[in-house]
Motif scaffolding. Structure first.
Motif, PDB file in Angstrom:
ATOM      1  N   SER A 101       0.828  -1.210   0.000  1.00 47.04           N
ATOM      2  CA  SER A 101       0.000   0.000   0.000  1.00 47.04           C
ATOM      3  C   SER A 101       0.865   1.263   0.000  1.00 47.04           C
ATOM      4  O   SER A 101       0.359   2.362   0.085  1.00 47.04           O
ATOM      5  CB  SER A 101      -0.874   0.011   1.249  1.00 47.04           C
ATOM      6  N   ALA A 103       2.255   2.762   2.204  1.00 45.39           N
ATOM      7  CA  ALA A 103       2.308   3.238   3.589  1.00 45.39           C
ATOM      8  C   ALA A 103       3.077   4.549   3.729  1.00 45.39           C
ATOM      9  O   ALA A 103       3.905   4.702   4.617  1.00 45.39           O
ATOM     10  CB  ALA A 103       2.903   2.158   4.510  1.00 45.39           C
ATOM     11  N   LEU A 104       2.809   5.494   2.839  1.00 49.14           N
ATOM     12  CA  LEU A 104       3.439   6.815   2.965  1.00 49.14           C
ATOM     13  C   LEU A 104       2.749   7.578   4.085  1.00 49.14           C
ATOM     14  O   LEU A 104       1.541   7.451   4.276  1.00 49.14           O
ATOM     15  CB  LEU A 104       3.304   7.587   1.651  1.00 49.14           C
ATOM     16  N   PHE A 105       3.511   8.377   4.826  1.00 48.27           N
ATOM     17  CA  PHE A 105       2.918   9.149   5.910  1.00 48.27           C
ATOM     18  C   PHE A 105       2.117  10.305   5.303  1.00 48.27           C
ATOM     19  O   PHE A 105       2.707  11.197   4.690  1.00 48.27           O
ATOM     20  CB  PHE A 105       4.000   9.672   6.853  1.00 48.27           C
ATOM     21  N   PRO A 106       0.798  10.295   5.468  1.00 46.09           N
ATOM     22  CA  PRO A 106      -0.018  11.284   4.750  1.00 46.09           C
ATOM     23  C   PRO A 106       0.187  12.713   5.252  1.00 46.09           C
ATOM     24  O   PRO A 106      -0.117  13.661   4.545  1.00 46.09           O
ATOM     25  CB  PRO A 106      -1.454  10.822   5.010  1.00 46.09           C
ATOM     26  N   ARG A 148       2.357  16.674  -0.817  1.00 42.07           N
ATOM     27  CA  ARG A 148       1.886  15.625   0.080  1.00 42.07           C
ATOM     28  C   ARG A 148       1.545  14.382  -0.744  1.00 42.07           C
ATOM     29  O   ARG A 148       1.163  14.516  -1.913  1.00 42.07           O
ATOM     30  CB  ARG A 148       0.618  16.090   0.811  1.00 42.07           C
ATOM     31  N   ALA A 150      -1.069  12.700  -0.937  1.00 40.64           N
ATOM     32  CA  ALA A 150      -2.411  12.756  -1.521  1.00 40.64           C
ATOM     33  C   ALA A 150      -2.428  13.511  -2.842  1.00 40.64           C
ATOM     34  O   ALA A 150      -3.366  13.402  -3.610  1.00 40.64           O
ATOM     35  CB  ALA A 150      -3.383  13.406  -0.538  1.00 40.64           C
ATOM     36  N   GLN A 151      -1.380  14.293  -3.099  1.00 40.67           N
ATOM     37  CA  GLN A 151      -1.342  15.089  -4.339  1.00 40.67           C
ATOM     38  C   GLN A 151      -0.578  14.388  -5.453  1.00 40.67           C
ATOM     39  O   GLN A 151      -0.282  15.000  -6.464  1.00 40.67           O
ATOM     40  CB  GLN A 151      -0.676  16.437  -4.060  1.00 40.67           C
ATOM     41  N   LEU A 152      -0.226  13.116  -5.225  1.00 38.06           N
ATOM     42  CA  LEU A 152       0.570  12.400  -6.220  1.00 38.06           C
ATOM     43  C   LEU A 152      -0.257  11.319  -6.900  1.00 38.06           C
ATOM     44  O   LEU A 152      -1.247  10.846  -6.348  1.00 38.06           O
ATOM     45  CB  LEU A 152       1.771  11.735  -5.533  1.00 38.06           C
ATOM     46  N   SER A 153       0.172  10.928  -8.093  1.00 40.15           N
ATOM     47  CA  SER A 153      -0.464   9.808  -8.784  1.00 40.15           C
ATOM     48  C   SER A 153       0.075   8.505  -8.206  1.00 40.15           C
ATOM     49  O   SER A 153       1.044   8.502  -7.439  1.00 40.15           O
ATOM     50  CB  SER A 153      -0.147   9.875 -10.265  1.00 40.15           C
ATOM     51  N   GLY A 154      -0.555   7.401  -8.590  1.00 35.70           N
ATOM     52  CA  GLY A 154      -0.137   6.090  -8.076  1.00 35.70           C
ATOM     53  C   GLY A 154       1.331   5.794  -8.353  1.00 35.70           C
ATOM     54  O   GLY A 154       2.075   5.363  -7.477  1.00 35.70           O
ATOM     55  N   ARG A 157       3.566   7.939  -6.169  1.00 33.80           N
ATOM     56  CA  ARG A 157       3.595   7.451  -4.785  1.00 33.80           C
ATOM     57  C   ARG A 157       4.522   6.266  -4.663  1.00 33.80           C
ATOM     58  O   ARG A 157       5.251   6.116  -3.695  1.00 33.80           O
ATOM     59  CB  ARG A 157       2.197   7.014  -4.359  1.00 33.80           C
TER      60      ARG A 157
END
Lengths: 365, 314
Positions: A101, A103-106, A148, A150-154, A157
């Motif tokens: 997943s 597991a990046l720190f959001p 952040r 959340a601002q990146l594509s799959g 990430r």
């Protein structure tokens, strides 16, 4: 008809283990009644790109988590460069894991995510900065350092997750289904990228995947797992050409499986004796299966080959054509891969022949 | 704005007619879903209109009215009540109320976070049992529970008995009718409101993030400070507001456990309405509390947004 004697299938020199880095010895783990790992032993060499391949529930993730320290095996040992790993808590193991997943720190920016592991090593600020910048450059994310997750594509990430893991310069990098969350096109790109990176940074990679194409295209060696046991460890070509058993033969690539009996010299089936180039079994009596790869089959005029049948379907695939041939006496149509476009149509009577076929244990499905 | 062509005029030139119909259909669908949302919101909106907006509006109207000579109010626009609220006497009450409410919130947080964390670590069905136990005290009448605390805390009560029996104190001490007793009462009453949102936040937290932190070399303490706490902060803030707000306005606990010696803003407001018959000034005090709380919610919203990050674009 019977050709060569049973051939031995040792790993070739190119794929043989070099200096062992990770030694997994007799590792078992059960969750209640469910046995996830059953006496798994593997040796992974320095700088190797190694894949743990198997269907879901085969124990590959449990093995990965045991190496990272999030599972404790019931028995067995895991050593890294000769040192015992199982006695160390997860945060003290020189092993990094790229989570499925990510597991990046959001709540942290890309650069903070990447710097997190280095800050834990209490490195000087300037060095942390420099190494973070370097690694973001390597994965091509320097421009997005302040964003952040959340601002990146799959795909982006995934690169952050990778950067965060390799910036620590671990001796061993574990990747849990690294490409499964990406769409097809990005996945192909990342496959190449991972291979390039592994070469560049010189870290030993262990990838867990259920996707045989992914494993075959990236890994130097692959361990095929099923039911918590290692079925075969070999290079991609070896696995495909010389499967150790029926499971491997069925799991890797497409194959025609014909059930029959091997008496040590010939293979007898419901449709008569069939040519064999290699037998990978010890005892002579029990049920066995013949594995014939679609591209090894030749199509000829009726009566010229070893099996006669009728063309059931012709599918043009771009580079070649898949032909399905119904053979009386066999349950499933025989699959044949032919280069180009053969002058065949549904209902044509044909004959099939091959030079390469492997006998393995097991009675088919 | 004015010199820009209307979007409707631009569309047909750029895209084929089929796309226009598609776009129109999309717009209609969006309108329909908006209408649906509105329908679903109606009961809530009505509730707010009649039970929140109206009373607050009324209080606002009272707060600028003048106290009638013989009770009641004379409507008008009189701001002198507001300047009266700034007199040291009332400011002191406000300050001590905020102090007590803050202390109660802090104590509830210190107890609530570990409790919520422990519950989240229980196996599935025990988690449900524990959550029910957290809520169980609400099944008993509030006043009865307060009287129970009086029995526990008074100088002949169980707490004194226990302390005396253990030899910690020689003389029985007056635990009741102190600020401490008020804080204990408030914490006791509102603790579930702290535990539940924090529990929800911890439950929602992706465990893999904690594993990732450990994998990157962080100790458990570091993981707590750098990953778990920041990511559960919205829940913590919700819990703190849920405890702080009713604590600040509570007047029963200070009355019963504080023995009337501890005057909190809640008591003051009630006294203005029921004893002094000064509705305008009571309304002013009520408005001060409402505005302070609105400010708090604003802070919470901003913090939550910062943690969860800006929305993804493109």
């Amino acid at each position: 008809m019977i050709e060569s004697p049973p051939a031995t299938a040792q790993p070739t020199a190119a794929t043989a283990p070099r200096t062992p880095l990770l030694e997994i010895d007799g590792v078992s783990r059960a969750f209640g009644e469910v046995v996830a790992l059953d006496g798994v032993s593997l040796t992974i060499a320095e700088n190797e790109f190694f894949a743990l391949l198997g269907p879901s529930g085969c124990g590959k993730t449990t093995l990965l988590r045991s190496i990272a320290g999030f599972e404790s095996p019931d028995s067995g040992s895991i050593r890294l460069g000769g040192d015992d790993l199982l006695g160390l808590p997860p945060n003290r193991r020189p092993v990094n894991l790229m989570f499925q997943s990510y597991a990046l720190f959001p709540h942290m920016s890309v650069e903070k995510n990447v710097a997190y592991g280095l800050e834990r090593e209490r490195l000087p600020k300037a060095e942390v900065r420099q190494r973070v910048d370097e690694v973001l450059e390597t994965v091509g994310l320097a421009a997005l350092a302040k964003r952040r997750p959340a601002q990146l594509s799959g795909g982006q990430r995934q690169r952050v997750a990778l950067a965060r893991a390799i910036v620590k310069r671990p001796r061993l990098l574990l990747l849990d289904e690294p490409l499964s969350a990406l769409d097809r096109k990005v996945r192909a790109e990342m496959q190449l990228e991972l291979k390039r990176l592994q070469h560049e940074v010189g870290i030993t990679f262990v990838v867990v995947t259920h996707d045989q194409e992914e494993a075959m295209s990236m890994a130097d060696r692959i361990a095929v797992l099923d039911g918590g046991r290692v079925q075969q460890v070999a290079g991609p070509v070896e696995l495909y050409r010389h499967p150790a058993n029926l499971f491997v033969a069925g799991f890797i690539g497409t194959s025609n499986l014909v059930a029959g009996r091997w008496d040590g010299t010939s293979f007898r089936t419901a449709v008569g004796m069939l040519p064999v180039s290699e037998a990978r079994r010890q005892s002579a009596d029990d049920a066995a299966c013949l594995v014939v790869r679609p591209e090894d089959v030749r199509i000829g005029d009726p009566g010229t080959g070893v099996l006669d049948g009728v063309v059931a379907d012709v599918t043009f695939q771009g580079g070649g054509t898949h032909v399905a041939v119904t053979v009386p006496g066999l349950d499933a149509p025989f699959r044949v891969a032919v280069p180009g476009v053969p002058p065949l149509a549904r209902g044509d009577a044909v004959s099939l022949a091959w030079d390469t076929a492997v006998v393995v244990s097991g009675s088919g499905r | 704005m004015t010199n820009q062509p209307a979007p409707a005029g631009r569309v047909p030139r750029r895209v084929p007619a089929g796309a226009t119909t598609d776009r129109r259909r999309l717009l209609l669908a969006r309108l329909a879903s908006r209408r649906e949302a509105f329908v679903l919101l109606t009961p809530g909106l009505l509730f707010y209109a009649f039970l929140v907006a109206c009373p607050v509006g009324l209080v606002l109207a009272y707060s600028v009215a003048t106290r009638g000579r013989f009770g009641g109010v004379e409507w008008g626009l009189d701001l002198s009540n507001y300047s009266r609220a700034l007199e040291p006497l009332y400011l002191e009450v406000l300050r001590s109320s905020v102090g007590i409410a803050l202390l109660a919130t802090f104590v509830a947080l210190l107890i609530g976070y570990p409790t919520a964390y422990a519950i989240s670590r229980l196996p599935g069905r025990w988690r449900t049992v524990a959550l029910v136990l957290v809520v169980v005290p609400f099944w008993t009448n509030f006043l009865i529970r307060m009287y129970a605390w009086i029995v526990l805390l008074n100088s002949q009560g169980l707490v004194n008995d226990a302390l005396h029996g253990l030899g910690i104190i020689d003389e029985r001490v007056g635990l009741l009718y102190t600020d401490g007793a008020v804080v204990v009462g408030l914490v006791y009453v509102y603790l579930p409101l702290m535990i539940l949102p924090i529990y929800a936040a911890i439950e929602r937290l992706d465990r893999e993030l904690l594993e990732a932190s450990a994998n990157l070399g962080a100790s458990r303490l570091r993981t707590f400070w750098s990953v778990q706490l920041p990511l559960t902060l919205p829940g913590v803030m919700t819990g703190c507001i849920l405890v702080f707000v009713p604590s600040l306005g509570n007047f029963v606990v200070p009355e019963l456990l504080g023995g009337g010696k501890t005057v909190m803003v809640g008591n003051l407001i009630r006294d203005q309405f029921l004893r002094a018959q000064d509705w305008p000034f009571g309304s002013v005090l009520a408005m001060v509390v409402v505005v302070a709380l609105l400010g708090l919610f604003l802070v919470q919203a901003v913090v939550t947004r910062r943690i969860e990050g800006p929305a993804r674009h493109g």
